[in-house]
Design a protein around this motif. Structure first.
Motif, short mmCIF file in Angstrom:
data_model
loop_
_atom_site.label_atom_id
_atom_site.label_comp_id
_atom_site.label_asym_id
_atom_site.label_seq_id
_atom_site.Cartn_x
_atom_site.Cartn_y
_atom_site.Cartn_z
N PRO A 241 -27.59 -64.57 -5.56
CA PRO A 241 -27.94 -63.65 -6.65
C PRO A 241 -29.15 -62.77 -6.36
CG PRO A 241 -27.39 -65.80 -7.55
CD PRO A 241 -27.42 -65.96 -6.05
N GLU A 242 -30.14 -63.29 -5.61
CA GLU A 242 -31.32 -62.48 -5.30
C GLU A 242 -30.96 -61.26 -4.46
OE1 GLU A 242 -34.60 -64.60 -3.59
OE2 GLU A 242 -34.51 -66.21 -5.08
N LEU A 243 -30.01 -61.40 -3.55
CA LEU A 243 -29.61 -60.26 -2.73
C LEU A 243 -28.75 -59.30 -3.54
CD1 LEU A 243 -29.79 -59.06 0.13
CD2 LEU A 243 -27.54 -60.08 0.56
N LYS A 244 -27.85 -59.82 -4.35
CA LYS A 244 -27.03 -58.94 -5.19
C LYS A 244 -27.90 -58.09 -6.10
CE LYS A 244 -22.75 -61.66 -5.43
NZ LYS A 244 -21.83 -62.41 -6.31
N ALA A 245 -29.02 -58.63 -6.54
CA ALA A 245 -29.90 -57.91 -7.47
C ALA A 245 -30.52 -56.67 -6.85
CB ALA A 245 -30.99 -58.85 -7.98
N VAL A 246 -30.66 -56.64 -5.52
CA VAL A 246 -31.27 -55.47 -4.87
C VAL A 246 -30.26 -54.63 -4.09
CG1 VAL A 246 -33.48 -56.69 -4.68
CG2 VAL A 246 -31.89 -56.72 -2.74
N ALA A 247 -29.00 -55.06 -4.08
CA ALA A 247 -27.97 -54.35 -3.31
C ALA A 247 -27.58 -53.04 -4.00
CB ALA A 247 -26.74 -55.23 -3.14
N ASP A 248 -27.16 -52.08 -3.19
CA ASP A 248 -26.63 -50.83 -3.72
C ASP A 248 -25.19 -50.98 -4.18
OD1 ASP A 248 -28.90 -48.95 -3.17
OD2 ASP A 248 -28.55 -49.67 -1.14
N GLU A 249 -24.47 -51.93 -3.57
CA GLU A 249 -23.13 -52.24 -4.02
C GLU A 249 -22.77 -53.65 -3.57
OE1 GLU A 249 -19.49 -50.71 -1.97
OE2 GLU A 249 -20.89 -49.34 -0.97
N VAL A 250 -21.73 -54.20 -4.20
CA VAL A 250 -21.22 -55.52 -3.84
C VAL A 250 -19.76 -55.35 -3.44
CG1 VAL A 250 -20.73 -57.87 -4.65
CG2 VAL A 250 -22.79 -56.68 -5.43
N THR A 251 -19.41 -55.89 -2.28
CA THR A 251 -18.05 -55.81 -1.79
C THR A 251 -17.36 -57.16 -1.98
OG1 THR A 251 -16.69 -55.19 0.13
CG2 THR A 251 -18.72 -56.39 0.60
N THR A 252 -16.18 -57.31 -1.42
CA THR A 252 -15.50 -58.60 -1.49
C THR A 252 -16.18 -59.59 -0.55
OG1 THR A 252 -13.91 -57.82 0.16
CG2 THR A 252 -13.30 -57.56 -2.14
N SER A 253 -15.70 -60.83 -0.54
CA SER A 253 -16.37 -61.88 0.23
C SER A 253 -16.12 -61.74 1.73
CB SER A 253 -15.86 -63.25 -0.24
OG SER A 253 -14.55 -63.48 0.25
N ASN A 254 -16.85 -62.55 2.49
CA ASN A 254 -16.65 -62.58 3.93
C ASN A 254 -15.25 -63.07 4.29
OD1 ASN A 254 -17.51 -65.20 3.00
ND2 ASN A 254 -17.83 -65.82 5.12
N GLU A 255 -14.67 -63.93 3.46
CA GLU A 255 -13.32 -64.40 3.71
C GLU A 255 -12.27 -63.35 3.38
OE1 GLU A 255 -12.70 -67.14 5.23
OE2 GLU A 255 -14.60 -68.22 5.06
N ASP A 256 -12.66 -62.36 2.58
CA ASP A 256 -11.73 -61.31 2.15
C ASP A 256 -12.07 -59.96 2.77
OD1 ASP A 256 -10.16 -62.98 0.45
OD2 ASP A 256 -11.78 -62.93 -1.03
N ASP A 257 -12.65 -59.98 3.97
CA ASP A 257 -12.89 -58.76 4.75
C ASP A 257 -13.76 -57.74 4.03
OD1 ASP A 257 -11.22 -59.62 6.95
OD2 ASP A 257 -9.50 -59.20 5.67
N GLY A 258 -14.83 -58.24 3.40
CA GLY A 258 -15.69 -57.35 2.62
C GLY A 258 -16.28 -56.20 3.41
N ILE A 259 -16.65 -56.45 4.68
CA ILE A 259 -17.19 -55.36 5.50
C ILE A 259 -16.12 -54.32 5.76
CG2 ILE A 259 -18.00 -54.81 7.84
CD1 ILE A 259 -19.68 -57.32 7.77
N ALA A 260 -14.91 -54.77 6.09
CA ALA A 260 -13.83 -53.83 6.36
C ALA A 260 -13.51 -52.98 5.14
CB ALA A 260 -12.58 -54.59 6.82
N VAL A 261 -13.56 -53.56 3.96
CA VAL A 261 -13.26 -52.82 2.72
C VAL A 261 -14.17 -51.59 2.61
CG1 VAL A 261 -13.39 -52.92 0.20
CG2 VAL A 261 -12.31 -54.79 1.47
N VAL A 262 -15.45 -51.77 2.90
CA VAL A 262 -16.42 -50.67 2.80
C VAL A 262 -16.24 -49.68 3.95
CG1 VAL A 262 -18.87 -50.09 2.79
CG2 VAL A 262 -18.05 -52.10 1.52
N LEU A 263 -16.10 -50.19 5.16
CA LEU A 263 -16.00 -49.30 6.33
C LEU A 263 -14.72 -48.47 6.28
CD1 LEU A 263 -17.32 -51.49 9.27
CD2 LEU A 263 -18.56 -49.84 7.85
N GLU A 264 -13.65 -49.02 5.78
CA GLU A 264 -12.40 -48.25 5.69
C GLU A 264 -12.56 -47.09 4.72
OE1 GLU A 264 -9.53 -52.09 6.70
OE2 GLU A 264 -9.73 -51.38 4.63
N ARG A 265 -13.40 -47.28 3.71
CA ARG A 265 -13.66 -46.19 2.76
C ARG A 265 -14.55 -45.12 3.38
NH1 ARG A 265 -17.12 -48.59 -1.01
NH2 ARG A 265 -18.90 -47.36 -0.30
N LEU A 266 -15.58 -45.57 4.11
CA LEU A 266 -16.55 -44.63 4.67
C LEU A 266 -16.06 -43.94 5.93
CD1 LEU A 266 -19.82 -46.73 4.22
CD2 LEU A 266 -19.05 -44.82 2.82
N PHE A 267 -15.20 -44.62 6.68
CA PHE A 267 -14.67 -44.06 7.93
C PHE A 267 -13.14 -44.09 7.87
CE2 PHE A 267 -18.82 -45.86 8.82
CZ PHE A 267 -19.44 -44.87 9.59
#
Length: 270
Positions: A241-267
């Motif tokens: 929760p401490e990290l979520k509180a300062v994040a600019d956005e929250v993606t899906t979990s590491n098990e659900d390819d959260g990094i890919a979800v964001v990168l596919e949108r940006l690139f």
């Protein structure tokens, strides 16, 4: 393709972020990082793991560039196998800090990461590694932890939660060390003033990328300095929760390819 006008550097934590629970990276995440790379963005691993423990993962990722390891205390060049920059934790200060913590909360179990490209992780009796895949060498006595230069100390307590132990440590350690919490069962002491942001800033400077063009992904409070340094911080759904509180956005979990979800949108493909 030209690089995204917004992000030329993608900084990713490993455990709980890029890595799944079985220490693997999904094909989707690899494909998304490769797509961003073709667009001109650089991928930089920024992890609490020491450099020796990161090498096999960098090989699996095809990484031959820089990696920030040891909670920012190490900048490692995977291509040459050399440490470009490192900061040691003074062993006398570490012992003093441990004494203050134990005076506050009672006995703790300790481990250390030795400095250097071939440093070992040493654990005293009673300390359990938070991830069974991480290599460690047992020692007979606590004083054996200090026989070689170290980059950090790892702590566990039999009864206190990670949050409670980290808070207690911060209340008594002062300027002896920086206290971080980097994952379940992982409260750490590192050189005072050193964070993931210090190592990331040094690596980014070498790559010629300013903070204004950096995108960061993480899941634990030790990623907060990295989020504050980068232009955009993305917390995983499984993040503290401490990290979520300062994040600019929250993606899906590491098990659900959260990094890919964001990168596919940006690139996007094209």
């Amino acid at each position: 393709m030209v690089a995204s006008p917004a992000y030329a550097l993608i900084a990713t934590d490993l455990d709980g972020t890029l890595l799944r629970g079985d220490d693997t990276v999904s094909e989707r995440s690899l494909a998304a990082l490769a797509r961003a790379g073709r667009a001109g963005a650089r991928h930089l691993v920024v992890t609490g793991r020491p450099a020796p423990g990161v090498r096999p993962l960098l090989t699996a990722l095809g990484g031959t560039g820089l990696a920030v390891c040891g909670q920012g205390a190490q900048v490692y060049d995977a291509g040459s196998g050399r440490m470009l920059w490192s900061v040691r934790l003074d062993r006398e200060l570490a012992e003093t800090a441990l004494g203050k913590i134990e005076a506050e909360v009672g006995p703790v179990f300790a481990a250390v990461d030795q400095d250097g490209t071939d440093g070992l992780t040493l654990i005293e009796p009673g300390y359990r590694m938070p991830r069974p895949t991480l290599p460690a060498v047992g020692v007979a006595r606590r004083e054996d932890l200090w026989r070689e230069p170290i980059s950090k100390v790892l702590l566990r307590h039999a009864a206190l939660s990670d949050d409670e132990l980290a808070a207690a440590a911060r209340s008594v350690v002062g300027s002896l060390a920086t206290v971080t919490m980097s994952g379940p069962g992982t409260v750490e002491l590192q050189p005072c003033g050193v964070t993931k942001a210090t190592g990331l800033a040094l690596a980014a400077e070498r790559l010629g990328v300013p903070a204004a063009r950096a995108l960061a992904f993480g899941d634990m409070p030790n990623d907060i300095p990295m989020f504050r340094w980068a232009a955009h911080g993305v917390a995983m759904a499984n993040a503290h929760p401490e990290l979520k509180a300062v994040a600019d956005e929250v993606t899906t979990s590491n098990e659900d390819d959260g990094i890919a979800v964001v990168l596919e949108r940006l690139f996007p493909a094209g």
